[in-house]
Motif scaffolding. Structure first.
Motif, PDB file in Angstrom:
ATOM      1  N   PHE A 114       0.778  -1.232   0.000  1.00 30.74           N
ATOM      2  CA  PHE A 114       0.000   0.000   0.000  1.00 30.74           C
ATOM      3  C   PHE A 114       0.815   1.290   0.000  1.00 30.74           C
ATOM      4  O   PHE A 114       0.256   2.362  -0.158  1.00 30.74           O
ATOM      5  N   VAL A 115       2.140   1.194   0.157  1.00 34.57           N
ATOM      6  CA  VAL A 115       2.962   2.404   0.185  1.00 34.57           C
ATOM      7  C   VAL A 115       4.095   2.338  -0.844  1.00 34.57           C
ATOM      8  O   VAL A 115       4.150   3.149  -1.758  1.00 34.57           O
ATOM      9  N   ILE A 116       4.993   1.382  -0.706  1.00 34.70           N
ATOM     10  CA  ILE A 116       6.201   1.348  -1.527  1.00 34.70           C
ATOM     11  C   ILE A 116       5.960   0.791  -2.923  1.00 34.70           C
ATOM     12  O   ILE A 116       6.417   1.362  -3.915  1.00 34.70           O
ATOM     13  N   ASN A 117       5.244  -0.322  -3.023  1.00 26.80           N
ATOM     14  CA  ASN A 117       5.087  -1.019  -4.308  1.00 26.80           C
ATOM     15  C   ASN A 117       3.658  -0.973  -4.853  1.00 26.80           C
ATOM     16  O   ASN A 117       3.226  -1.903  -5.529  1.00 26.80           O
ATOM     17  N   THR A 118       2.929   0.088  -4.582  1.00 21.05           N
ATOM     18  CA  THR A 118       1.529   0.158  -5.025  1.00 21.05           C
ATOM     19  C   THR A 118       1.409   0.046  -6.542  1.00 21.05           C
ATOM     20  O   THR A 118       0.520  -0.640  -7.046  1.00 21.05           O
ATOM     21  N   GLU A 119       2.295   0.690  -7.260  1.00 20.01           N
ATOM     22  CA  GLU A 119       2.256   0.636  -8.723  1.00 20.01           C
ATOM     23  C   GLU A 119       2.534  -0.789  -9.218  1.00 20.01           C
ATOM     24  O   GLU A 119       1.908  -1.265 -10.164  1.00 20.01           O
ATOM     25  N   HIS A 120       3.458  -1.452  -8.581  1.00 18.52           N
ATOM     26  CA  HIS A 120       3.803  -2.835  -8.920  1.00 18.52           C
ATOM     27  C   HIS A 120       2.557  -3.726  -8.833  1.00 18.52           C
ATOM     28  O   HIS A 120       2.251  -4.481  -9.749  1.00 18.52           O
ATOM     29  N   TYR A 121       1.833  -3.637  -7.716  1.00 24.89           N
ATOM     30  CA  TYR A 121       0.652  -4.480  -7.523  1.00 24.89           C
ATOM     31  C   TYR A 121      -0.535  -4.021  -8.366  1.00 24.89           C
ATOM     32  O   TYR A 121      -1.354  -4.841  -8.780  1.00 24.89           O
ATOM     33  N   ALA A 122      -0.634  -2.744  -8.626  1.00 21.48           N
ATOM     34  CA  ALA A 122      -1.736  -2.222  -9.447  1.00 21.48           C
ATOM     35  C   ALA A 122      -1.672  -2.756 -10.876  1.00 21.48           C
ATOM     36  O   ALA A 122      -2.696  -2.844 -11.555  1.00 21.48           O
ATOM     37  N   GLN A 123      -0.500  -3.125 -11.343  1.00 18.54           N
ATOM     38  CA  GLN A 123      -0.325  -3.619 -12.711  1.00 18.54           C
ATOM     39  C   GLN A 123      -0.666  -5.108 -12.855  1.00 18.54           C
ATOM     40  O   GLN A 123      -0.733  -5.614 -13.974  1.00 18.54           O
ATOM     41  N   VAL A 124      -0.896  -5.793 -11.757  1.00 12.15           N
ATOM     42  CA  VAL A 124      -1.171  -7.226 -11.820  1.00 12.15           C
ATOM     43  C   VAL A 124      -2.662  -7.420 -12.116  1.00 12.15           C
ATOM     44  O   VAL A 124      -3.511  -6.992 -11.339  1.00 12.15           O
ATOM     45  N   PRO A 125      -2.972  -8.061 -13.232  1.00 12.32           N
ATOM     46  CA  PRO A 125      -4.367  -8.165 -13.643  1.00 12.32           C
ATOM     47  C   PRO A 125      -5.251  -9.027 -12.733  1.00 12.32           C
ATOM     48  O   PRO A 125      -6.451  -8.834 -12.699  1.00 12.32           O
ATOM     49  N   HIS A 126      -4.672  -9.938 -11.983  1.00 10.52           N
ATOM     50  CA  HIS A 126      -5.488 -10.818 -11.145  1.00 10.52           C
ATOM     51  C   HIS A 126      -5.704 -10.293  -9.731  1.00 10.52           C
ATOM     52  O   HIS A 126      -6.358 -10.942  -8.923  1.00 10.52           O
ATOM     53  N   MET A 127      -5.184  -9.124  -9.409  1.00  6.17           N
ATOM     54  CA  MET A 127      -5.326  -8.574  -8.059  1.00  6.17           C
ATOM     55  C   MET A 127      -6.730  -8.001  -7.860  1.00  6.17           C
ATOM     56  O   MET A 127      -7.275  -7.354  -8.737  1.00  6.17           O
ATOM     57  N   ARG A 128      -7.281  -8.214  -6.680  1.00  5.26           N
ATOM     58  CA  ARG A 128      -8.567  -7.619  -6.327  1.00  5.26           C
ATOM     59  C   ARG A 128      -8.351  -6.128  -6.060  1.00  5.26           C
ATOM     60  O   ARG A 128      -7.313  -5.752  -5.513  1.00  5.26           O
ATOM     61  N   PRO A 129      -9.331  -5.312  -6.374  1.00  2.34           N
ATOM     62  CA  PRO A 129      -9.226  -3.895  -5.978  1.00  2.34           C
ATOM     63  C   PRO A 129      -9.193  -3.799  -4.446  1.00  2.34           C
ATOM     64  O   PRO A 129      -9.687  -4.702  -3.754  1.00  2.34           O
ATOM     65  N   ASP A 130      -8.607  -2.722  -3.916  1.00  2.00           N
ATOM     66  CA  ASP A 130      -8.456  -2.563  -2.464  1.00  2.00           C
ATOM     67  C   ASP A 130      -9.762  -2.776  -1.705  1.00  2.00           C
ATOM     68  O   ASP A 130      -9.765  -3.345  -0.621  1.00  2.00           O
ATOM     69  N   ASP A 131     -10.875  -2.335  -2.260  1.00  2.00           N
ATOM     70  CA  ASP A 131     -12.141  -2.453  -1.541  1.00  2.00           C
ATOM     71  C   ASP A 131     -12.741  -3.867  -1.605  1.00  2.00           C
ATOM     72  O   ASP A 131     -13.760  -4.131  -0.987  1.00  2.00           O
ATOM     73  N   GLU A 132     -12.097  -4.768  -2.340  1.00  2.00           N
ATOM     74  CA  GLU A 132     -12.577  -6.150  -2.428  1.00  2.00           C
ATOM     75  C   GLU A 132     -11.618  -7.161  -1.806  1.00  2.00           C
ATOM     76  O   GLU A 132     -11.861  -8.363  -1.860  1.00  2.00           O
ATOM     77  N   VAL A 133     -10.544  -6.684  -1.223  1.00  2.00           N
ATOM     78  CA  VAL A 133      -9.560  -7.581  -0.602  1.00  2.00           C
ATOM     79  C   VAL A 133     -10.218  -8.276   0.588  1.00  2.00           C
ATOM     80  O   VAL A 133     -10.923  -7.649   1.384  1.00  2.00           O
ATOM     81  N   ILE A 134     -10.014  -9.568   0.708  1.00  2.00           N
ATOM     82  CA  ILE A 134     -10.593 -10.353   1.799  1.00  2.00           C
ATOM     83  C   ILE A 134      -9.532 -10.496   2.891  1.00  2.00           C
ATOM     84  O   ILE A 134      -8.784 -11.474   2.940  1.00  2.00           O
ATOM     85  N   PHE A 135      -9.443  -9.501   3.770  1.00  2.00           N
ATOM     86  CA  PHE A 135      -8.400  -9.453   4.793  1.00  2.00           C
ATOM     87  C   PHE A 135      -8.421 -10.644   5.756  1.00  2.00           C
ATOM     88  O   PHE A 135      -7.358 -11.098   6.185  1.00  2.00           O
TER      89      PHE A 135
END
Length: 140
Positions: free
Chosen positions: A24-45
């Motif tokens: 959420f701070v250092i590598n946000t761009e890295h994870y945002a580019q991954v097509p299979h990642m859930r959006p932040d509001d859908e993450v199942i913590f």
């Protein structure tokens, strides 16, 4: 039992701090580019917390078997490093080969580095806890 609960709590704190900082701070761009990642509001913590509880409990339980004679931060660092090789190999290598990550080398570098930091910090703190409180027995 106190030892396992204490170590698990330390693992949760270290894991959450290192991984949240990375995601959420250092590598946000890295994870945002991954097509299979859930959006932040859908993450199942809760699934992430369940993983941290299971890993922290098992790793804490196993430490005394690894370091029977003289627990220390140095032995904890070695333990954390070895455990990072075991646990981080999946997200670093298998996920890079299995999912459509934007850049395989970048994926391996980020996942490997963050995982290494996470497990080594945990190992250092676990070794320190064991050496200070003489928590040698696996069932204490």
């Amino acid at each position: 039992m106190k030892r396992i609960i204490s170590g698990t709590i330390v693992f949760i704190i270290i894991s959450f701090a290192v991984q949240a900082l990375s995601h959420f701070v250092i590598n946000t761009e890295h994870y945002a580019q991954v097509p299979h990642m859930r959006p932040d509001d859908e993450v199942i913590f809760p699934l992430g917390f369940l993983t941290m509880i299971l890993q922290g409990g098992v790793l804490t339980y196993m430490y005394p078997f690894f370091c029977k004679e003289s627990p220390s931060w140095k032995n904890g660092l070695t333990y954390g490093f070895l455990m990072s090789l075991l646990f981080v190999s999946y997200p670093a290598f298998t996920e890079a080969g299995k999912y459509k990550v934007p850049d395989i080398v970048s994926w391996i570098a980020v996942e490997g580095t963050v995982g290494l930091i996470q497990f080594c910090l945990f190992g250092i703190l676990l070794g320190t806890m064991h050496s200070r409180f003489r928590l040698h027995s696996p069932v204490s």
